[in-house]
Design an enzyme around this catalytic site. Structure first.
Site, PDB file in Angstrom:
ATOM      1  N   GLU A  74       1.066  -1.441   0.182  1.00  0.00           N
ATOM      2  CA  GLU A  74       0.063   0.178  -0.140  1.00  0.00           C
ATOM      3  C   GLU A  74       0.820   1.364   0.305  1.00  0.00           C
ATOM      4  OE1 GLU A  74      -2.995  -0.839  -0.613  1.00  0.00           O
ATOM      5  OE2 GLU A  74      -3.284  -2.720   0.080  1.00  0.00           O
ATOM      6  N   HIS A  76      -5.343  -5.861 -11.133  1.00  0.00           N
ATOM      7  CA  HIS A  76      -4.516  -6.482  -9.964  1.00  0.00           C
ATOM      8  C   HIS A  76      -3.965  -7.805 -10.969  1.00  0.00           C
ATOM      9  CE1 HIS A  76      -7.188  -4.475  -7.169  1.00  0.00           C
ATOM     10  NE2 HIS A  76      -5.538  -4.660  -5.692  1.00  0.00           N
TER      11      HIS A  76
END
Length: 535
Positions: free
Chosen positions: A343, A432
């Site tokens: 992140e 993703h």
């Protein structure tokens, strides 16, 4: 403070003739300086002096003034220095914003890379694909653009003031309103940037600052040491040695208490989740400095807050802070090392080169892969034993988010149903999954096809046997390439940037340059015009 916890980082211009506006393959050539030539190899973390930074600005300004052909700059345009960061061995990267008739040009940024002394230009990268010759009179008013943007989210909390800009990440620049909408999609929070054509009211593109990921476990050992702040009777989960880094709940308030002893080691305890988040973020910060020569997440000595307790099977970066949820069984918080580093990897992506990578699944996949790469780098830097979270190239392998093990596999993306190699379908592949090609490239560059004691990996084209150069060198090359990022960021641009970075970082050898090329070829990303040669 350190705390033991009960819980689970002005040159003379002589640029050689160039054939493309996107990259300078030869450097500016000041008068040779024997002292420079004889200077010792700098350490990885070697921030330039104030004199060298000033020299780099002068060199970059002179380059941009003399070579408008490299950036497609017209007479109605101006450049302004927006950022100046240093990287491995003190190499400098100067990002310039562009304006046209007083309007900001989205996608018109230019990144100039110099040596650590600021005397020689290594590359000039511009995302602009054609000259700007548009009229700046809008036919669509701001209120209409705002209403169009608002309709793009099912839940809206606020809408920013529309800004008239030149949109230039596509082939033809267009006059547009940029509107930032804060709210939520059906799955997650959203900070959506919407570009509305100022002539016909259509949507040109949109991109979201919120980038979602998935989690790992909370196993970092017990106790671990993290940096907190405060004094007897009043402590805070705020790291004053890494400005901006702190941790607390979803309301943004930092956790505080009377003792400097945090968490209980439970997978459901939010204080423990903050322990894991700080521990991982601090390890990543240290890795960035020691291995990649970068000063913090931003490159300018700052980081961002972390929030835990998200009521979702998710974790994300929203452009201002990271937020971490839990697994589907609600037994573990999503704050292990590779997820936290992932992140914050989005934040590094946002703070490298020209900022964002543009919209679309290709740039989104490269952004997701960037997070995975920083997860792997941080795990390898921390080098935890097998009883905790040892270094590997799996993403979220311990969270068992939905009973299927890891979320992504970098040495064999297809093991999770993701593409191993680039193809024309990547721009339409979910982000993703679209992380697969660059993840695979990074593994091949780091470890090769048959590393000792690590998983074997295959190739899609080119030689069937590749030898890795090690993850530290691979990380240095990756970050240095990312420092020259322009929108739209593509696999072809990433290849050219990392090849150029390898030559700048390791000028005395072609081993690294050729390894970068071979790894990209192995994942079906071929050479394009402007790629540097070695020797």
């Amino acid at each position: 403070m350190n705390s033991k916890l009960k819980a689970g980082a002005v040159a003379v211009l002589a640029i050689a003739a160039l054939t493309t506006p996107s990259a300078v393959n030869a450097a500016t050539a000041p008068v040779d300086n024997p002292a420079r030539a004889a200077s010792a190899e700098p350490p990885v973390y070697a921030p330039p002096s104030a004199e060298a930074r000033a020299q780099a600005v002068a060199t970059a300004n002179a380059t941009l003034a003399a070579r408008a052909d490299l950036t497609l700059k017209g007479e109605n345009e101006k450049f302004n220095l927006a950022a100046n960061v240093s990287g491995v061995k003190g190499l400098q990267y100067l990002t310039y914003s562009r304006s046209y008739r007083g309007l900001r040009v989205h996608g018109g940024e230019v990144v100039v890379a110099t040596d650590r002394f600021g005397e020689r230009v290594g590359s000039v990268e511009s995302g602009l694909q054609s000259r700007i010759t548009i009229d700046v009179t809008s036919r669509v008013d701001a209120a209409t653009a705002s209403a169009t943007a608002r309709a793009q989210l099912p839940t809206v909390e606020s809408v920013g003031t529309p800004e008239l800009v030149v949109h230039a990440t596509t082939t033809t620049p267009r006059l547009a309103w940029e509107v930032v909408v804060n709210g939520a999609t059906q799955e997650a929070p959203s900070v959506l940037h919407v570009f509305v054509d100022a002539l016909d009211g259509s949507i040109i593109e949109s991109y979201d600052d919120v980038h979602a990921g998935t989690g790992n476990s909370y196993y970092n050992g017990n106790p671990v040491t993290i940096q907190t702040s405060g004094s007897s009777g009043s402590y805070s989960m705020t790291d004053t040695t890494r400005p901006g880094l702190r941790c607390g709940g979803q309301n943004g308030a930092v956790y505080t208490k009377s003792t400097d002893n945090w968490g209980n080691g439970s997978g459901t305890n939010l204080e423990t989740a903050c322990v894991d988040a700080l521990y991982a973020a601090q390890k990543q910060w240290d890795m960035l400095r020691t291995w990649l020569g970068r000063n913090g997440v931003t490159g300018t000595g700052r980081s961002y807050p972390a929030r835990v307790g998200l009521a979702a099977v998710n974790a994300y970066w929203n452009g201002s802070y990271t937020s971490f949820g839990r697994n589907s069984a609600n037994t573990r918080q999503a704050t292990p090392m590779d997820v936290v580093a992932h992140e914050y990897g989005h934040a590094i992506f946002q703070n490298s080169g020209s900022g964002g990578g543009g919209s679309g699944n290709e740039s989104g996949g490269l952004n997701e892969s960037t997070g995975d790469i920083y997860g792997a780098l941080t795990e390898h830097y921390a080098n935890q034993p097998a009883t905790l979270d040892p270094p590997d190239y799996l993403v979220g392998e311990e969270v068992n988010l939905s009973g299927s093990g890891e979320i992504r596999n970098m040495y064999n993306p297809s093991a999770k149903g993701h593409p191993n190699c680039y193809s024309s379908s990547i721009p339409s592949t979910p982000v993703h999954s679209a992380a697969g090609p660059q993840n695979h490239w990074f593994y091949l560059l780091s470890e090769g096809t048959n590393p000792v004691g690590k998983p074997a990996s295959t190739v899609c084209s080119g030689p069937t046997t590749l030898t890795g150069i090690g993850i530290q060198k691979a990380g240095q090359i990756f970050q240095s390439g990312l420092n020259t990022k322009t929108a739209p960021w593509t696999h072809a641009k990433a290849r050219r940037a990392t090849v150029s970075a390898a030559k700048s970082l390791f000028p005395g050898s072609c081993v690294e340059v050729n390894a970068v090329k071979a790894a990209w070829t192995a994942v079906n990303v071929p050479a394009t015009s402007g790629e540097v040669a070695c020797p």
